[in-house]
Design an enzyme around this catalytic site. Sequence first.
Site, PDB file in Angstrom:
ATOM      1  N   HIS A  20       0.802  -1.221   0.000  1.00  0.00           N
ATOM      2  CA  HIS A  20       0.000   0.000   0.000  1.00  0.00           C
ATOM      3  C   HIS A  20       0.840   1.278   0.000  1.00  0.00           C
ATOM      4  O   HIS A  20       0.519   2.239   0.709  1.00  0.00           O
ATOM      5  CB  HIS A  20      -0.941   0.037   1.198  1.00  0.00           C
ATOM      6  CG  HIS A  20      -1.856  -1.146   1.314  1.00  0.00           C
ATOM      7  ND1 HIS A  20      -1.836  -2.195   0.427  1.00  0.00           N
ATOM      8  CD2 HIS A  20      -2.817  -1.453   2.228  1.00  0.00           C
ATOM      9  CE1 HIS A  20      -2.744  -3.090   0.779  1.00  0.00           C
ATOM     10  NE2 HIS A  20      -3.353  -2.661   1.865  1.00  0.00           N
ATOM     11  N   ASN A  54      -7.000   3.020   4.255  1.00  0.00           N
ATOM     12  CA  ASN A  54      -5.805   3.174   5.070  1.00  0.00           C
ATOM     13  C   ASN A  54      -4.620   2.529   4.357  1.00  0.00           C
ATOM     14  O   ASN A  54      -4.624   1.321   4.155  1.00  0.00           O
ATOM     15  CB  ASN A  54      -6.020   2.517   6.434  1.00  0.00           C
ATOM     16  CG  ASN A  54      -4.933   2.841   7.433  1.00  0.00           C
ATOM     17  OD1 ASN A  54      -4.219   3.819   7.268  1.00  0.00           O
ATOM     18  ND2 ASN A  54      -4.799   2.022   8.464  1.00  0.00           N
ATOM     19  N   ASP A  80      -6.329  -4.716  -2.809  1.00  0.00           N
ATOM     20  CA  ASP A  80      -6.703  -4.273  -1.453  1.00  0.00           C
ATOM     21  C   ASP A  80      -8.200  -4.470  -1.235  1.00  0.00           C
ATOM     22  O   ASP A  80      -8.888  -3.613  -0.673  1.00  0.00           O
ATOM     23  CB  ASP A  80      -6.305  -2.814  -1.234  1.00  0.00           C
ATOM     24  CG  ASP A  80      -6.387  -2.401   0.235  1.00  0.00           C
ATOM     25  OD1 ASP A  80      -6.334  -3.296   1.098  1.00  0.00           O
ATOM     26  OD2 ASP A  80      -6.511  -1.195   0.510  1.00  0.00           O
ATOM     27  N   HIS A  90     -16.559  -4.824   2.826  1.00  0.00           N
ATOM     28  CA  HIS A  90     -17.357  -4.525   4.005  1.00  0.00           C
ATOM     29  C   HIS A  90     -18.849  -4.445   3.646  1.00  0.00           C
ATOM     30  O   HIS A  90     -19.215  -4.118   2.513  1.00  0.00           O
ATOM     31  CB  HIS A  90     -16.915  -3.201   4.628  1.00  0.00           C
ATOM     32  CG  HIS A  90     -15.502  -3.221   5.116  1.00  0.00           C
ATOM     33  ND1 HIS A  90     -15.045  -4.147   6.018  1.00  0.00           N
ATOM     34  CD2 HIS A  90     -14.433  -2.418   4.833  1.00  0.00           C
ATOM     35  CE1 HIS A  90     -13.767  -3.934   6.271  1.00  0.00           C
ATOM     36  NE2 HIS A  90     -13.375  -2.890   5.566  1.00  0.00           N
ATOM     37  N   PHE A 140     -12.268   0.934   7.398  1.00  0.00           N
ATOM     38  CA  PHE A 140     -11.373   1.244   6.285  1.00  0.00           C
ATOM     39  C   PHE A 140     -11.556   0.222   5.163  1.00  0.00           C
ATOM     40  O   PHE A 140     -11.737  -0.968   5.421  1.00  0.00           O
ATOM     41  CB  PHE A 140      -9.907   1.199   6.738  1.00  0.00           C
ATOM     42  CG  PHE A 140      -9.511   2.300   7.679  1.00  0.00           C
ATOM     43  CD1 PHE A 140      -9.362   3.605   7.217  1.00  0.00           C
ATOM     44  CD2 PHE A 140      -9.282   2.029   9.014  1.00  0.00           C
ATOM     45  CE1 PHE A 140      -8.979   4.619   8.077  1.00  0.00           C
ATOM     46  CE2 PHE A 140      -8.892   3.038   9.890  1.00  0.00           C
ATOM     47  CZ  PHE A 140      -8.754   4.337   9.420  1.00  0.00           C
ATOM     48  N   GLY A 141     -11.472   0.682   3.921  1.00  0.00           N
ATOM     49  CA  GLY A 141     -11.402  -0.239   2.795  1.00  0.00           C
ATOM     50  C   GLY A 141     -12.564  -0.120   1.834  1.00  0.00           C
ATOM     51  O   GLY A 141     -13.634   0.385   2.162  1.00  0.00           O
TER      52      GLY A 141
END
Length: 268
Positions: free
Chosen positions: A77, A123, A150, A154, A168-169
Amino acid sequence: DIVPVDGDYPMDGAAETTLTVKNGEATLTIRDGQTVTIKEIPVGTAYTVEERAAEEVMIARDILVAEAEGKRIHLCHVSTRGGVQLVREAKARGVRVTAETTPHYIGATDEWVIGYDSRCRVNPPLREEEDRLACIEGLCDGTIDVIATDHAPHSVEEKARGLQGSLFGITGLETAFAVLYTKLVLGGVLTTGKLIDLLGTNPRRRFGIPTCGEDYAVFELASPYTVDPTRFASMGKSTPFAGWTVKGRCVATVTGGKTVWQEFTTEN
């Protein structure tokens, strides 16, 4: 989470490693006196863990540890211009470092967060345009070896708690190729072959994953389509790329010679 500008700070979890901040520069010193200097800290201010300096200090520390121990290291990342430069310099010194970035650091910037869109909460955070361009430059010159999706699928509830409260994500798998193909290949930055290397060939080589000729995905490159999260196979539907017009639709996934997913069918 706040580090004052001037002072010496032992780095948690890193033996004999100290961060010294003075006059707007951060110097990381490890063990036998090896140092690296980061010149991105505004003079006379503080910075939080979500500023680019936080990412770059960790990249610098981990590179120096790998260099001191003669070990390989893979950095996930990478999102800042300073981080890209640290990897570039380490490779020039012969450090066995590889690095990755993600589609959202190539296709989006911090301006997308205006309006507190929780779909943009990732993140590290989305960065400025100059960071995005630096990541692209890193892909082109070989500094960054891999693009990873990545993928973070969710639920709607987990991403509906506002920018500060959501997890995050983003759901990255189903838009990765199309976003990158549209931005980089159709944008004249990379060839299709180079993009496939970054997404598939390079990570296989880096992590020793054998290539199987019966495992592949099929993409239709000519026709534009609109990213519609309601059509995702994934249970996660949160993506800031919703509504984008792109090319590079995945139409089939083949594993072990068997078609396990196919567009426009109810048999998946």
